[in-house]
Design a protein around this motif. Structure first.
Motif, short mmCIF file in Angstrom:
data_model
loop_
_atom_site.label_atom_id
_atom_site.label_comp_id
_atom_site.label_asym_id
_atom_site.label_seq_id
_atom_site.Cartn_x
_atom_site.Cartn_y
_atom_site.Cartn_z
N PHE A 150 0.84 -1.19 0.00
CA PHE A 150 0.00 0.00 0.00
C PHE A 150 0.87 1.24 0.00
O PHE A 150 1.82 1.34 0.80
CB PHE A 150 -0.90 0.05 1.24
CG PHE A 150 -2.04 -0.93 1.24
CD1 PHE A 150 -3.27 -0.58 0.70
CD2 PHE A 150 -1.89 -2.19 1.79
CE1 PHE A 150 -4.34 -1.47 0.70
CE2 PHE A 150 -2.94 -3.09 1.80
CZ PHE A 150 -4.17 -2.73 1.26
N ASP A 176 -0.70 7.23 0.16
CA ASP A 176 -1.98 7.82 -0.28
C ASP A 176 -3.12 6.81 -0.17
O ASP A 176 -4.23 7.16 0.24
CB ASP A 176 -1.87 8.31 -1.73
CG ASP A 176 -1.05 9.59 -1.85
OD1 ASP A 176 -0.85 10.26 -0.81
OD2 ASP A 176 -0.62 9.91 -2.97
N GLN A 177 -2.86 5.56 -0.54
CA GLN A 177 -3.90 4.54 -0.44
C GLN A 177 -4.32 4.30 1.01
O GLN A 177 -5.50 4.14 1.31
CB GLN A 177 -3.41 3.24 -1.06
CG GLN A 177 -3.29 3.30 -2.57
CD GLN A 177 -2.58 2.09 -3.16
OE1 GLN A 177 -1.69 1.51 -2.53
NE2 GLN A 177 -2.98 1.71 -4.37
N ASP A 221 -6.45 7.19 2.28
CA ASP A 221 -7.83 7.10 1.80
C ASP A 221 -8.66 6.15 2.66
O ASP A 221 -9.87 6.34 2.82
CB ASP A 221 -7.85 6.61 0.34
CG ASP A 221 -7.43 7.70 -0.63
OD1 ASP A 221 -7.42 8.89 -0.24
OD2 ASP A 221 -7.10 7.36 -1.79
N GLN A 222 -8.02 5.11 3.19
CA GLN A 222 -8.72 4.17 4.05
C GLN A 222 -8.94 4.74 5.45
O GLN A 222 -9.98 4.50 6.07
CB GLN A 222 -7.91 2.86 4.16
CG GLN A 222 -7.78 2.10 2.86
CD GLN A 222 -9.12 1.59 2.36
OE1 GLN A 222 -9.96 1.16 3.14
NE2 GLN A 222 -9.33 1.65 1.06
#
Length: 230
Positions: A170, A173-174, A177-178
């Motif tokens: 991951f 940024d990913q 987002d979570q």
């Protein structure tokens, strides 16, 4: 089952505290109001609130000190309220353990929306066939090898993201987002801080292992050794 525990409002501006309380009542929540930081820890121990709205600037003891105090014994979701935008990174990371923030001036409807966003996390229990890791979102609890992990709600969401895609890499940024599903702008230091805290707690439960691996310039990967190969 409906969670009947109160929301604790810690705000020393009486009109603002009353306004937030009125809107939360209209949204179906019970609440308690405090206006002094010295009263917060005893109130949390006595009432076990389901969420805390915590002003940054308080008499007696400020919000940052209180956030650290609370994280010493509780994983209750904490939304910080601040007029100091430059403190946002510190509020969300850097070992303080806050879960969200709201900047003054704000709409009371925004407060209700943020509260709803944190409390609506869908109930789920994550396990494996030979479970080393158990995550229960309904109780904000997780354990590794039977050892309870004292995680903040943000750390729990982060661990859930990793555990559901073990072995996947991951990016920061990913992961952001979570953690924050409204896609707000925060710095890489924020996720690094949450990762550091989560990694420390996992490694305390499984000495000699490093469940969260850093991949320089890429991101992070989570992997637990299979219980049959330990």
């Amino acid at each position: 089952m409906t969670d009947e525990r109160p929301i604790l409002i810690v705000e020393d501006e009486p009109k603002l505290a009353t306004l937030m309380q009125d809107y939360l009542t209209a949204a179906g929540h019970t609440s308690l109001c405090l206006d002094n930081g010295l009263h917060v820890v005893p109130a949390v121990r006595a009432h076990d609130p389901k969420l805390i709205l915590l002003d940054l600037m308080l008499p007696g003891r400020d919000g940052m000190q209180l956030c650290q105090d609370l994280r010493g014994f509780s994983s209750v979701p904490i939304i910080m309220i601040t007029a100091r935008v430059e403190e946002v990174d510190r509020l969300l990371g850097l070992d303080l353990g806050a879960d969200d923030y709201i900047c003054k001036p704000f709409s009371p409807r925004e407060v209700v929306a943020r509260v709803k966003a944190i409390l609506r996390r869908s109930p789920q229990l994550l396990s494996t066939t030979a479970p080393r890791l158990l995550i229960d979102d309904t109780q904000y609890q997780a354990s590794l090898d039977g050892i309870p992990l004292d995680l903040t709600p943000v750390e729990l969401r982060l661990l859930n993201t990793f555990a559901r895609s073990a072995g996947r890499v991951f990016s920061r940024d990913q992961l952001l987002d979570q953690i924050y599903d409204d896609h707000r702008v925060v710095t890489d230091r924020t996720v690094d801080s949450h990762i550091r805290n989560l990694r420390r707690k996992l490694e305390q439960a499984c000495p000699g292992e490093t469940p969260i691996e850093s991949l320089y310039g890429v991101g992070y990967r989570f992997q637990l050794v299979d219980s049959h190969h330990r």
